[in-house]
Design a protein around this motif. Structure first.
Motif, PDB file in Angstrom:
ATOM      1  N   PRO A  75       0.823  -1.211   0.000  1.00 25.77           N
ATOM      2  CA  PRO A  75       0.000   0.000   0.000  1.00 25.77           C
ATOM      3  C   PRO A  75       0.864   1.271   0.000  1.00 25.77           C
ATOM      4  N   HIS A  76       0.235   2.384  -0.377  1.00 29.94           N
ATOM      5  CA  HIS A  76       0.925   3.680  -0.303  1.00 29.94           C
ATOM      6  C   HIS A  76       1.395   3.926   1.127  1.00 29.94           C
ATOM      7  N   ARG A  77       2.518   4.573   1.248  1.00 27.36           N
ATOM      8  CA  ARG A  77       3.121   4.938   2.532  1.00 27.36           C
ATOM      9  C   ARG A  77       3.529   3.725   3.369  1.00 27.36           C
ATOM     10  N   GLU A  78       3.664   2.564   2.738  1.00 24.32           N
ATOM     11  CA  GLU A  78       4.142   1.359   3.420  1.00 24.32           C
ATOM     12  C   GLU A  78       5.401   0.880   2.708  1.00 24.32           C
ATOM     13  N   THR A  79       6.237   0.151   3.423  1.00 25.29           N
ATOM     14  CA  THR A  79       7.454  -0.383   2.817  1.00 25.29           C
ATOM     15  C   THR A  79       7.416  -1.895   2.678  1.00 25.29           C
ATOM     16  N   GLU A  80       6.498  -2.531   3.395  1.00 32.53           N
ATOM     17  CA  GLU A  80       6.383  -3.989   3.363  1.00 32.53           C
ATOM     18  C   GLU A  80       5.043  -4.399   2.769  1.00 32.53           C
ATOM     19  N   PRO A  81       5.006  -5.538   2.076  1.00 32.07           N
ATOM     20  CA  PRO A  81       3.734  -6.015   1.528  1.00 32.07           C
ATOM     21  C   PRO A  81       2.776  -6.433   2.642  1.00 32.07           C
ATOM     22  N   VAL A  82       1.489  -6.189   2.418  1.00 32.06           N
ATOM     23  CA  VAL A  82       0.467  -6.602   3.375  1.00 32.06           C
ATOM     24  C   VAL A  82      -0.343  -7.785   2.860  1.00 32.06           C
ATOM     25  N   VAL A  83      -0.277  -8.042   1.555  1.00 34.52           N
ATOM     26  CA  VAL A  83      -0.958  -9.187   0.936  1.00 34.52           C
ATOM     27  C   VAL A  83       0.008  -9.806  -0.059  1.00 34.52           C
ATOM     28  N   SER A  84       0.045 -11.140  -0.102  1.00 40.12           N
ATOM     29  CA  SER A  84       0.903 -11.816  -1.071  1.00 40.12           C
ATOM     30  C   SER A  84       0.311 -13.174  -1.408  1.00 40.12           C
ATOM     31  N   GLY A  85       0.720 -13.718  -2.538  1.00 45.16           N
ATOM     32  CA  GLY A  85       0.257 -15.042  -2.940  1.00 45.16           C
ATOM     33  C   GLY A  85       0.535 -15.321  -4.402  1.00 45.16           C
ATOM     34  N   TYR A  86       0.178 -16.535  -4.810  1.00 46.13           N
ATOM     35  CA  TYR A  86       0.420 -16.978  -6.184  1.00 46.13           C
ATOM     36  C   TYR A  86      -0.800 -16.868  -7.086  1.00 46.13           C
ATOM     37  N   MET A  87      -1.982 -16.962  -6.534  1.00 44.39           N
ATOM     38  CA  MET A  87      -3.187 -16.993  -7.361  1.00 44.39           C
ATOM     39  C   MET A  87      -3.824 -15.609  -7.418  1.00 44.39           C
ATOM     40  N   VAL A  88      -4.101 -15.135  -8.625  1.00 49.08           N
ATOM     41  CA  VAL A  88      -4.561 -13.769  -8.836  1.00 49.08           C
ATOM     42  C   VAL A  88      -5.916 -13.505  -8.186  1.00 49.08           C
ATOM     43  N   GLY A  89      -6.877 -14.402  -8.349  1.00 49.43           N
ATOM     44  CA  GLY A  89      -8.219 -14.191  -7.797  1.00 49.43           C
ATOM     45  C   GLY A  89      -8.204 -13.991  -6.284  1.00 49.43           C
ATOM     46  N   PRO A  90      -7.670 -14.960  -5.537  1.00 49.46           N
ATOM     47  CA  PRO A  90      -7.598 -14.779  -4.080  1.00 49.46           C
ATOM     48  C   PRO A  90      -6.741 -13.573  -3.675  1.00 49.46           C
ATOM     49  N   PHE A  91      -5.695 -13.288  -4.429  1.00 48.80           N
ATOM     50  CA  PHE A  91      -4.838 -12.139  -4.155  1.00 48.80           C
ATOM     51  C   PHE A  91      -5.662 -10.847  -4.221  1.00 48.80           C
ATOM     52  N   CYS A  92      -6.452 -10.684  -5.289  1.00 51.51           N
ATOM     53  CA  CYS A  92      -7.293  -9.495  -5.440  1.00 51.51           C
ATOM     54  C   CYS A  92      -8.359  -9.435  -4.346  1.00 51.51           C
ATOM     55  N   ARG A  93      -8.951 -10.577  -4.023  1.00 50.36           N
ATOM     56  CA  ARG A  93      -9.969 -10.621  -2.968  1.00 50.36           C
ATOM     57  C   ARG A  93      -9.376 -10.194  -1.624  1.00 50.36           C
ATOM     58  N   GLU A  94      -8.174 -10.678  -1.315  1.00 51.48           N
ATOM     59  CA  GLU A  94      -7.535 -10.316  -0.054  1.00 51.48           C
ATOM     60  C   GLU A  94      -7.203  -8.824  -0.006  1.00 51.48           C
ATOM     61  N   ILE A  95      -6.816  -8.244  -1.126  1.00 55.76           N
ATOM     62  CA  ILE A  95      -6.565  -6.797  -1.166  1.00 55.76           C
ATOM     63  C   ILE A  95      -7.872  -6.055  -0.887  1.00 55.76           C
ATOM     64  N   ALA A  96      -8.968  -6.485  -1.528  1.00 56.42           N
ATOM     65  CA  ALA A  96     -10.270  -5.843  -1.313  1.00 56.42           C
ATOM     66  C   ALA A  96     -10.687  -5.944   0.153  1.00 56.42           C
ATOM     67  N   GLU A  97     -10.476  -7.110   0.761  1.00 57.82           N
ATOM     68  CA  GLU A  97     -10.802  -7.272   2.181  1.00 57.82           C
ATOM     69  C   GLU A  97      -9.938  -6.372   3.045  1.00 57.82           C
ATOM     70  N   TRP A  98      -8.656  -6.255   2.723  1.00 55.91           N
ATOM     71  CA  TRP A  98      -7.754  -5.382   3.468  1.00 55.91           C
ATOM     72  C   TRP A  98      -8.215  -3.929   3.360  1.00 55.91           C
ATOM     73  N   LEU A  99      -8.606  -3.519   2.132  1.00 56.97           N
ATOM     74  CA  LEU A  99      -9.079  -2.152   1.928  1.00 56.97           C
ATOM     75  C   LEU A  99     -10.354  -1.884   2.722  1.00 56.97           C
TER      76      LEU A  99
END
Length: 108
Positions: A75-99
């Motif tokens: 995310p903006h103003r962060e230096t470390e990843p908050v979401v990671s993974g191999y599969m695009v669908g779950p990756f996008c879903r986890e970002i949406a949940e984080w947001l």
């Protein structure tokens, strides 16, 4: 919900992009929606890096994709990843949940 068939072939950015588009198509057919159920967009995917756009069109951070197709969201103003993974669908879903969680915390 329809699922994308998994194959035994090695996955690379081209196959990830194909799976991502298949998943988008299946979800659109099932819901009758025109992609309005997608809550984030990976700008330029399957590039090595790009912006992550919220459902409101706001750039909320960046994604990276390494040579092993491992995705990370920073995310903006962060230096470390908050979401990671191999599969695009779950990756996008986890970002949406984080947001969504972040928006809820900001409202308090």
């Amino acid at each position: 919900m329809a699922s994308v068939a998994q194959s035994s072939r090695p996955r690379n950015k081209k196959t990830l992009y194909h799976e991502f588009n298949q998943l988008r198509l299946f979800n659109s057919i099932e819901t009758g929606a025109k992609m309005d159920h997608w809550h984030v967009e990976l700008e330029g995917f399957p590039a090595d890096a790009g912006n992550v756009m919220s459902k409101h069109g706001e750039v909320v951070g960046r994604y990276t994709c390494d040579e092993n197709d491992y995705l990370e969201f920073i995310p903006h103003r962060e230096t470390e990843p908050v979401v990671s993974g191999y599969m695009v669908g779950p990756f996008c879903r986890e970002i949406a949940e984080w947001l969504d969680k972040k928006e809820t915390q900001d409202d308090c």
